[in-house]
Design a protein around this motif. Structure first.
Motif, short mmCIF file in Angstrom:
data_model
loop_
_atom_site.label_atom_id
_atom_site.label_comp_id
_atom_site.label_asym_id
_atom_site.label_seq_id
_atom_site.Cartn_x
_atom_site.Cartn_y
_atom_site.Cartn_z
N LEU A 510 29.27 50.82 40.92
CA LEU A 510 29.87 52.15 40.92
C LEU A 510 31.39 52.06 41.07
N TRP A 511 31.82 51.17 41.98
CA TRP A 511 33.26 50.98 42.18
C TRP A 511 33.96 50.53 40.90
N ARG A 512 33.24 49.82 40.09
CA ARG A 512 33.82 49.33 38.84
C ARG A 512 33.71 50.36 37.72
N ASP A 513 32.50 50.91 37.51
CA ASP A 513 32.24 51.73 36.33
C ASP A 513 32.84 53.13 36.42
N THR A 562 39.07 44.95 37.71
CA THR A 562 38.60 43.57 37.84
C THR A 562 38.15 43.22 39.27
N PRO A 563 38.87 43.60 40.34
CA PRO A 563 38.40 43.27 41.70
C PRO A 563 36.97 43.73 41.97
N ALA A 600 42.18 35.63 43.62
CA ALA A 600 40.75 35.48 43.36
C ALA A 600 40.11 36.79 42.92
N LEU A 601 40.66 37.91 43.40
CA LEU A 601 40.10 39.21 43.02
C LEU A 601 40.35 39.53 41.55
N LYS A 603 40.27 37.07 39.16
CA LYS A 603 39.74 35.98 38.33
C LYS A 603 39.00 36.57 37.12
N GLY A 604 39.26 36.01 35.99
CA GLY A 604 38.60 36.51 34.78
C GLY A 604 39.17 37.83 34.30
N GLY A 605 40.27 38.26 34.91
CA GLY A 605 40.86 39.55 34.52
C GLY A 605 41.28 39.56 33.07
N LEU A 606 41.95 38.48 32.64
CA LEU A 606 42.38 38.41 31.25
C LEU A 606 41.19 38.37 30.31
N ALA A 607 40.18 37.55 30.69
CA ALA A 607 38.98 37.47 29.87
C ALA A 607 38.28 38.83 29.81
N ARG A 608 38.33 39.55 30.93
CA ARG A 608 37.71 40.88 30.97
C ARG A 608 38.43 41.84 30.03
#
Length: 691
Positions: A510-513, A562-563, A600-601, A603-608
């Motif tokens: 929920l925090w993400r979407d 991303t976090p 670390a929060l 991580k994968g932000g660019l890929a996302r």
């Protein structure tokens, strides 16, 4: 026609040809087009030669979309008199070519008007010609005009013992004639010279000098102008103010459009209009009285100056062909049945699923890399398997079975993405529709954000189970290589987790979407509207523009959330030996921040970003294209609620119409006198002769 004109038809043809002589001669393509038009309408043959009659000529040159609601069809016969240089009641192809050549001139409208008054084709209009033509067409109104006034004398100065006007002088006289006609008409009705006339007298004046520029709705409500001030009469100032509005109607429309566009809610007040006018006009200004009159007719007289109006409120004043919506509906609107609504929603779900599947499949390998990078923990010895995204791609390809490894877990993703995207898109559209002002078509920024948040919140019911299965399948290849674990399947994961376990990490989801959808749908809507100008002058976006809008909107939405995605990924991944187990979202956030730092929060932000941007670009573009090319087959035909505004017309047809409008500014019945006389003459003949 005068006797001189009938006696010397050749001189008239020579005069018109001379005005066209300075033009570039039409090329073969134009001649061919004119020939096709002539042959299409010419139905009269004399000695084997085709000619256009009056009615056929009107068919050939009148704008097809005019509707003849404000300009009567028979009034175009005035232009026939210009083309018929031999005065035989027929127009030959050669004469038609000369007429079409004149229409190519940028001042064709004034050229046509001048030709109507230049009865003897001398290249000048003398006082007698001007008075004769106008008197003939003003007589039906019953409002006299004094040709011996000082205003006429200022223009028709003496040259060589006679009153004459050259072409340039004529254009200025005819442009200013309406103002003098208005002044004299007001004076005619103002019997006691108190500066006021009755409402019905004002209506007669406006119908006479500008009836072709106003819709029936406005013409019928003209007498209500008297309610703007005590006394129930209309002053000369109000008459002039109304005339100024009509004269500057194009400018009024542009200012209203700009003010509405700049308005936050799609509504504008009198002060908004005056502010925009001040910003748009360097020298001219609209007076408060003029602005209040605009608001009076736009608001149907209901305390107009105090109202904030929509663009639709002004259409009756701006568009002469406007009609009330109820008058032009083809049929009564049918109430949509529940079954119909369910069918439409189901159809939208199917299209959303197809579009979502295309988007998900396109970027699934990027999603797998993103998940691997987010899950590796730098605090565990030997945990850092991938230095970066490129390193991850190389190792997955080399160690886990080549290209197929990048699509591990794609099947449940494709199965689950249909309801997920359908819910997301449908809920956003539904809430936006409910929160959109039906009059302005506008939605506030807060409402847009709320609609996106509702869409993101509703999708979690499907997204969370889908995500947890997908993530564990994506990590299965890595676990098998590191630990030698048994093969993992989607069914096995579902059995292991159970119904409750499938919603592990739902709060993080929920925090993400919810924030993602808030940012994404709002950005997408504004990119389409404000950057790519969707809807401006009927513009529809192409595939490239839709892809760009959807792709750009996904970038900030993906990176800023991303976090939450990192925490969700770790909560939903089955922890291995030595890895920290998080108790929840808040604990996960604190632990990651303490043990691995802020980086670390993300991580994968660019890929996302690389994954989400093209995924939603493909998804929403596919959805809109599918909707456009495969609409719901059982949808009701959309009801026409407003009259169509100005449509595209060939420029020569526009100039022909504008030439007629210049004459109608002198009298709205210009050209009707001869037409009616001819009709009465035909009716008076014996039936045998009528046939």
């Amino acid at each position: 026609m005068s006797a001189d004109a009938q006696a010397h038809p050749a001189s008239k043809l020579a005069a018109i040809k001379s005005t066209a002589g300075s033009l570039v001669k039409p090329g073969e393509s134009e001649l061919a087009r004119w020939k096709r038009t002539f042959d299409k309408f010419a139905g009269q043959e004399v000695d084997g030669t085709k000619y256009l009659t009056v009615q056929q000529f009107i068919d050939a040159i009148a704008p097809t979309n005019e509707g003849f609601s404000r300009i009567k069809r028979e009034q175009y016969s005035i232009l026939f008199r210009v083309a018929d240089t031999h005065n035989r009641g027929l127009v030959s192809f050669e004469e038609f070519v000369v007429f079409e050549t004149i229409l190519k001139r940028p001042d064709a409208d004034y050229q046509l008007a001048f030709a109507v008054f230049d009865v003897d084709a001398s290249g000048e209009v003398d006082f007698n010609e001007f008075k004769s033509v106008l008197s003939e067409n003003l007589s039906a109104s019953g409002i006299p005009f004094n040709f011996d006034c000082d205003w006429i004398k200022l223009y028709l100065g003496k040259r060589g013992g006679s009153h004459v006007l050259g072409y340039d002088e004529f254009t200025q006289l005819i442009k200013g004639f309406q103002g003098e006609r208005l002044r004299q008409a007001f004076h005619f009705f103002d019997k006691d010279s108190d500066g006021y006339i009755a409402p019905d007298e004002f209506q007669r004046i406006i119908v006479e000098v500008a009836g072709h520029k106003l819709s029936d709705s406005v013409l019928q409500r003209l007498p209500t102008l008297c309610t703007m001030s005590p006394g129930r009469k209309i002053s000369y100032s109000e008459v002039i103010a109304f005339h100024n509005i009509i004269r500057e109607m194009d400018l009024v429309e542009r200012i209203i459009n700009r003010a509405v566009r700049n308005s936050r809610d799609g509504r504008i007040s009198v002060s908004d209009f005056l502010d925009e006018a001040a910003n748009s006009m360097r020298y001219g200004v609209f007076t408060p009285m003029e602005a209040n009159i605009i608001w009076h007719f736009a608001s149907r007289g209901a305390d107009g100056s105090a109202q904030r109006l929509t663009k639709g409120d002004f259409e009756a004043l701006l568009d002469a062909k406007w009609q009330p919506p109820v008058d032009i509906l083809a049929a009564p609107t049918k109430k949509t049945s529940l079954l119909h609504e369910i069918g439409n929603s189901t159809y939208n779900f199917v299209l959303g699923g197809i579009a979502g599947g295309l988007g998900a499949f396109t970027v699934y390998p990027i999603d797998l890399v993103k998940t691997r990078l987010q899950n590796q923990r730098s605090t565990v010895v030997g945990e850092v398997l991938y230095r970066n995204a490129f390193d991850c791609v190389k190792k997955v390809y080399a160690n886990e079975g080549g290209v197929r490894a990048f699509y591990r877990g794609v099947l449940p993703q494709l199965i689950g993405v249909a309801p997920e995207k359908a819910i997301k898109i449908t809920v956003n559209e539904l809430v936006r529709k409910k929160l959109t002002d039906p009059e302005t078509g506008r939605i506030s920024l807060a409402a847009e954000i709320l609609a996106g948040g509702a869409a993101g919140g509703c999708q979690v019911s499907v997204t969370n189970p889908l995500e947890i299965v997908k993530i564990r399948l994506q990590m299965a290849g890595e676990a098998a290589r590191v630990e030698g674990a048994a093969r993992v399947t989607a069914v096995g994961i579902i059995k292991q987790l159970g119904l409750v376990g499938l919603y592990k990490g739902a709060i993080a989801c929920l925090w993400r979407d919810v924030p993602f959808s808030m940012i994404y749908f709002t950005s997408y809507a504004h990119l389409k509207k404000d950057v790519f100008k969707e809807g401006r002058q009927g513009k529809q976006l192409g595939m490239g523009e839709l892809l760009l809008a959807a792709g750009i909107a996904g970038m900030p939405a993906a990176y800023l959330t991303t976090p939450a995605d990192v925490i969700k990924t770790r909560l939903q991944t089955q922890a291995r030996a030595g890895q920290t187990v998080y108790k929840g979202v808040v604990d996960g956030f604190k632990t990651i921040l303490r043990e691995e730092g802020v980086r670390a929060l993300y991580k994968g932000g660019l890929a996302r970003v690389i994954r989400s941007s093209p995924q939603f670009g493909v998804t929403l573009t596919a959805y809109e294209i599918l909707h456009k090319h495969f609409p719901y087959p059982y949808a009701d035909e959309p009801a026409v609620t407003v009259s169509p505004l100005r449509q595209h017309t060939d420029i020569s047809r526009i100039r022909a119409r504008n030439g007629l409008r210049i004459l109608l500014d002198c009298s709205s019945r210009f050209g009707m006198v001869n037409a009616e006389s001819a009709a009465k003459h035909v009716q008076s003949l014996p039936k045998v002769l009528q046939a």
